[in-house]
Design a protein around this motif. Structure first.
Motif, PDB file in Angstrom:
ATOM      1  N   ASN A 153      -5.702  17.011   4.890  1.00  0.00           N
ATOM      2  CA  ASN A 153      -4.883  18.156   5.282  1.00  0.00           C
ATOM      3  C   ASN A 153      -3.419  17.709   5.268  1.00  0.00           C
ATOM      4  OD1 ASN A 153      -3.600  20.325   6.439  1.00  0.00           O
ATOM      5  ND2 ASN A 153      -4.808  20.329   8.316  1.00  0.00           N
ATOM      6  N   LEU A 154      -2.660  18.174   4.293  1.00  0.00           N
ATOM      7  CA  LEU A 154      -1.269  17.729   4.148  1.00  0.00           C
ATOM      8  C   LEU A 154      -0.403  18.116   5.341  1.00  0.00           C
ATOM      9  CD1 LEU A 154      -0.587  18.262   0.346  1.00  0.00           C
ATOM     10  CD2 LEU A 154      -1.193  16.168   1.569  1.00  0.00           C
ATOM     11  N   ALA A 155      -0.807  19.116   6.104  1.00  0.00           N
ATOM     12  CA  ALA A 155      -0.044  19.500   7.297  1.00  0.00           C
ATOM     13  C   ALA A 155      -0.055  18.389   8.347  1.00  0.00           C
ATOM     14  CB  ALA A 155      -0.600  20.790   7.887  1.00  0.00           C
ATOM     15  N   ASP A 156      -1.004  17.448   8.228  1.00  0.00           N
ATOM     16  CA  ASP A 156      -1.089  16.330   9.173  1.00  0.00           C
ATOM     17  C   ASP A 156      -0.113  15.204   8.858  1.00  0.00           C
ATOM     18  OD1 ASP A 156      -3.165  17.670  10.429  1.00  0.00           O
ATOM     19  OD2 ASP A 156      -4.745  16.475   9.472  1.00  0.00           O
ATOM     20  N   TYR A 157       0.578  15.280   7.737  1.00  0.00           N
ATOM     21  CA  TYR A 157       1.425  14.172   7.278  1.00  0.00           C
ATOM     22  C   TYR A 157       2.831  14.670   6.967  1.00  0.00           C
ATOM     23  CZ  TYR A 157      -3.250  12.303   6.741  1.00  0.00           C
ATOM     24  OH  TYR A 157      -4.540  11.929   6.981  1.00  0.00           O
ATOM     25  N   SER A 207       5.400  12.114   6.201  1.00  0.00           N
ATOM     26  CA  SER A 207       6.157  11.016   5.601  1.00  0.00           C
ATOM     27  C   SER A 207       5.268  10.171   4.707  1.00  0.00           C
ATOM     28  CB  SER A 207       6.790  10.141   6.692  1.00  0.00           C
ATOM     29  OG  SER A 207       5.793   9.584   7.523  1.00  0.00           O
ATOM     30  N   VAL A 208       5.931   9.324   3.921  1.00  0.00           N
ATOM     31  CA  VAL A 208       5.265   8.362   3.046  1.00  0.00           C
ATOM     32  C   VAL A 208       5.882   7.005   3.316  1.00  0.00           C
ATOM     33  CG1 VAL A 208       4.968   7.644   0.638  1.00  0.00           C
ATOM     34  CG2 VAL A 208       4.767  10.055   1.251  1.00  0.00           C
ATOM     35  N   SER A 209       5.065   5.977   3.310  1.00  0.00           N
ATOM     36  CA  SER A 209       5.577   4.616   3.449  1.00  0.00           C
ATOM     37  C   SER A 209       4.988   3.733   2.361  1.00  0.00           C
ATOM     38  CB  SER A 209       5.208   4.032   4.819  1.00  0.00           C
ATOM     39  OG  SER A 209       5.601   2.667   4.907  1.00  0.00           O
ATOM     40  N   ILE A 210       5.812   2.860   1.822  1.00  0.00           N
ATOM     41  CA  ILE A 210       5.311   1.750   1.022  1.00  0.00           C
ATOM     42  C   ILE A 210       5.165   0.619   2.029  1.00  0.00           C
ATOM     43  CG2 ILE A 210       5.774   0.133  -0.856  1.00  0.00           C
ATOM     44  CD1 ILE A 210       7.322   2.418  -2.208  1.00  0.00           C
ATOM     45  N   TRP A 211       3.906   0.340   2.370  1.00  0.00           N
ATOM     46  CA  TRP A 211       3.564  -0.479   3.522  1.00  0.00           C
ATOM     47  C   TRP A 211       3.053  -1.844   3.084  1.00  0.00           C
ATOM     48  CZ3 TRP A 211       4.504  -0.150   8.483  1.00  0.00           C
ATOM     49  CH2 TRP A 211       3.755  -0.914   9.377  1.00  0.00           C
ATOM     50  N   CYS A 212       3.586  -2.893   3.684  1.00  0.00           N
ATOM     51  CA  CYS A 212       3.086  -4.245   3.453  1.00  0.00           C
ATOM     52  C   CYS A 212       2.037  -4.539   4.522  1.00  0.00           C
ATOM     53  CB  CYS A 212       4.217  -5.267   3.530  1.00  0.00           C
ATOM     54  SG  CYS A 212       3.648  -6.962   3.304  1.00  0.00           S
ATOM     55  N   ALA A 213       0.765  -4.461   4.118  1.00  0.00           N
ATOM     56  CA  ALA A 213      -0.327  -4.677   5.072  1.00  0.00           C
ATOM     57  C   ALA A 213      -0.361  -6.116   5.569  1.00  0.00           C
ATOM     58  CB  ALA A 213      -1.660  -4.298   4.435  1.00  0.00           C
ATOM     59  N   ARG A 214       0.056  -7.055   4.749  1.00  0.00           N
ATOM     60  CA  ARG A 214       0.018  -8.469   5.142  1.00  0.00           C
ATOM     61  C   ARG A 214       0.904  -8.727   6.355  1.00  0.00           C
ATOM     62  NH1 ARG A 214      -0.728 -12.764   1.649  1.00  0.00           N
ATOM     63  NH2 ARG A 214      -2.527 -11.524   1.101  1.00  0.00           N
ATOM     64  N   ARG A 231       0.846  -1.194   0.000  1.00  0.00           N
ATOM     65  CA  ARG A 231       0.000   0.000   0.000  1.00  0.00           C
ATOM     66  C   ARG A 231       0.878   1.240   0.000  1.00  0.00           C
ATOM     67  NH1 ARG A 231      -4.811  -1.763  -1.134  1.00  0.00           N
ATOM     68  NH2 ARG A 231      -5.673   0.150  -0.301  1.00  0.00           N
ATOM     69  N   VAL A 232       0.325   2.371  -0.426  1.00  0.00           N
ATOM     70  CA  VAL A 232       1.009   3.665  -0.363  1.00  0.00           C
ATOM     71  C   VAL A 232       0.309   4.473   0.723  1.00  0.00           C
ATOM     72  CG1 VAL A 232       1.621   5.761  -1.616  1.00  0.00           C
ATOM     73  CG2 VAL A 232       1.613   3.557  -2.806  1.00  0.00           C
ATOM     74  N   TRP A 233       1.074   4.832   1.756  1.00  0.00           N
ATOM     75  CA  TRP A 233       0.517   5.544   2.901  1.00  0.00           C
ATOM     76  C   TRP A 233       1.168   6.901   3.076  1.00  0.00           C
ATOM     77  CZ3 TRP A 233       0.283   1.948   7.810  1.00  0.00           C
ATOM     78  CH2 TRP A 233      -0.686   0.958   7.614  1.00  0.00           C
ATOM     79  N   VAL A 282       6.809   1.609  12.487  1.00  0.00           N
ATOM     80  CA  VAL A 282       6.261   2.804  13.139  1.00  0.00           C
ATOM     81  C   VAL A 282       5.049   3.397  12.419  1.00  0.00           C
ATOM     82  CG1 VAL A 282       8.492   3.413  14.148  1.00  0.00           C
ATOM     83  CG2 VAL A 282       7.829   4.413  11.953  1.00  0.00           C
ATOM     84  N   PHE A 283       4.825   3.059  11.174  1.00  0.00           N
ATOM     85  CA  PHE A 283       3.831   3.791  10.376  1.00  0.00           C
ATOM     86  C   PHE A 283       2.391   3.440  10.690  1.00  0.00           C
ATOM     87  CE2 PHE A 283       7.809   4.077   8.131  1.00  0.00           C
ATOM     88  CZ  PHE A 283       7.880   5.444   7.924  1.00  0.00           C
ATOM     89  N   ASP A 284       2.132   2.326  11.320  1.00  0.00           N
ATOM     90  CA  ASP A 284       0.754   1.987  11.680  1.00  0.00           C
ATOM     91  C   ASP A 284       0.467   2.270  13.152  1.00  0.00           C
ATOM     92  OD1 ASP A 284       2.317  -0.078  12.665  1.00  0.00           O
ATOM     93  OD2 ASP A 284       0.911  -1.653  12.103  1.00  0.00           O
ATOM     94  N   ASP A 285       1.379   3.003  13.815  1.00  0.00           N
ATOM     95  CA  ASP A 285       1.190   3.314  15.227  1.00  0.00           C
ATOM     96  C   ASP A 285       0.227   4.470  15.465  1.00  0.00           C
ATOM     97  OD1 ASP A 285       2.943   1.306  15.796  1.00  0.00           O
ATOM     98  OD2 ASP A 285       4.645   2.601  16.226  1.00  0.00           O
ATOM     99  N   GLY A 286      -0.137   5.197  14.433  1.00  0.00           N
ATOM    100  CA  GLY A 286      -1.015   6.349  14.605  1.00  0.00           C
ATOM    101  C   GLY A 286      -1.738   6.661  13.305  1.00  0.00           C
ATOM    102  N   ALA A 287      -1.923   7.934  13.060  1.00  0.00           N
ATOM    103  CA  ALA A 287      -2.688   8.382  11.887  1.00  0.00           C
ATOM    104  C   ALA A 287      -1.912   8.148  10.593  1.00  0.00           C
ATOM    105  CB  ALA A 287      -3.020   9.860  12.026  1.00  0.00           C
ATOM    106  N   TYR A 288      -2.627   7.618   9.629  1.00  0.00           N
ATOM    107  CA  TYR A 288      -2.082   7.496   8.281  1.00  0.00           C
ATOM    108  C   TYR A 288      -3.239   7.571   7.307  1.00  0.00           C
ATOM    109  CZ  TYR A 288      -3.657   2.643   8.610  1.00  0.00           C
ATOM    110  OH  TYR A 288      -4.428   1.518   8.769  1.00  0.00           O
TER     111      TYR A 288
END
Length: 181
Positions: free
Chosen positions: A156-160, A162-169, A111-113, A128-134
């Motif tokens: 709201n881009l001010a809320d983000y 970073s970007v992660s290529i995230w493996c949800a599996r 996924r692209v987060w 760390v990327f699934d520990d909070g808002a994404y």
């Protein structure tokens, strides 16, 4: 008779375990790769105001270029990865996240987060990327190439940051980029 039954059950359980393992880990993805090459969306300029202007050559470009809001370079996490992330505002006000020169491994359920999580080098940054808002922008289109992902207008881009290529599996980051502007 008991021995034959036990052997049949063992074979059946082994077959089920192999099938579940193949479904979860998808080991053939080590050998697969796909490429997507999308252009940056552009909007044509409004038509000329007069017929005399249409006849004269114009120094103006044939399309209005998008405006870069933030950018960042991908770092490797769980898998060796490289590329650039850009968030662009198109002339119509819509925004896209663009991956350019992406090169990462193929994997299950990538996924692209957009995230507010910090980008941390090494294994400490993998989870760390699934520990909070994404904000999930959708499935990764391919593991190589140039790709565009629509950002919802209400985001709201001010809320983000970073970007992660995230493996949800497997709940792990393949790559990440800190966004700076």
């Amino acid at each position: 008779m008991n021995r034959r039954l036990a052997m049949s059950v063992a074979v059946l359980l082994t077959a089920v375990a192999v099938a579940v393992g193949l479904y979860l880990f998808q080991p053939w993805r080590i050998f697969t790769s796909s490429t997507v090459t999308e252009d940056i969306p552009a909007v044509a300029p409004p038509p000329s105001q007069g017929a005399s202007e249409a006849a004269a050559p114009s120094a103006e470009p044939s399309a209005i270029a998008p405006r870069e809001l933030v950018t960042g370079g991908l770092i490797s996490h769980e898998h060796a990865s490289s590329g650039t992330v850009r968030i662009l505002e198109l002339p119509d006000g819509s925004r896209i996240l663009r991956l350019e020169g992406l090169d990462t491994s193929d994997g299950p359920d990538l996924r692209v987060w957009l995230s507010y999580a910090p980008v941390i080098q090494g294994p400490a940054g993998w989870h760390v990327f699934d520990d909070g808002a994404y904000l999930d922008l959708g499935a990764l289109k391919a593991n190589k190439g140039d790709q565009n992902y629509q950002i919802p207008p209400e985001a709201n881009l001010a809320d983000y940051s970073s970007v992660s290529i995230w493996c949800a599996r497997f709940a792990v980051s393949f790559a990440a980029a800190e966004l700076t502007g």
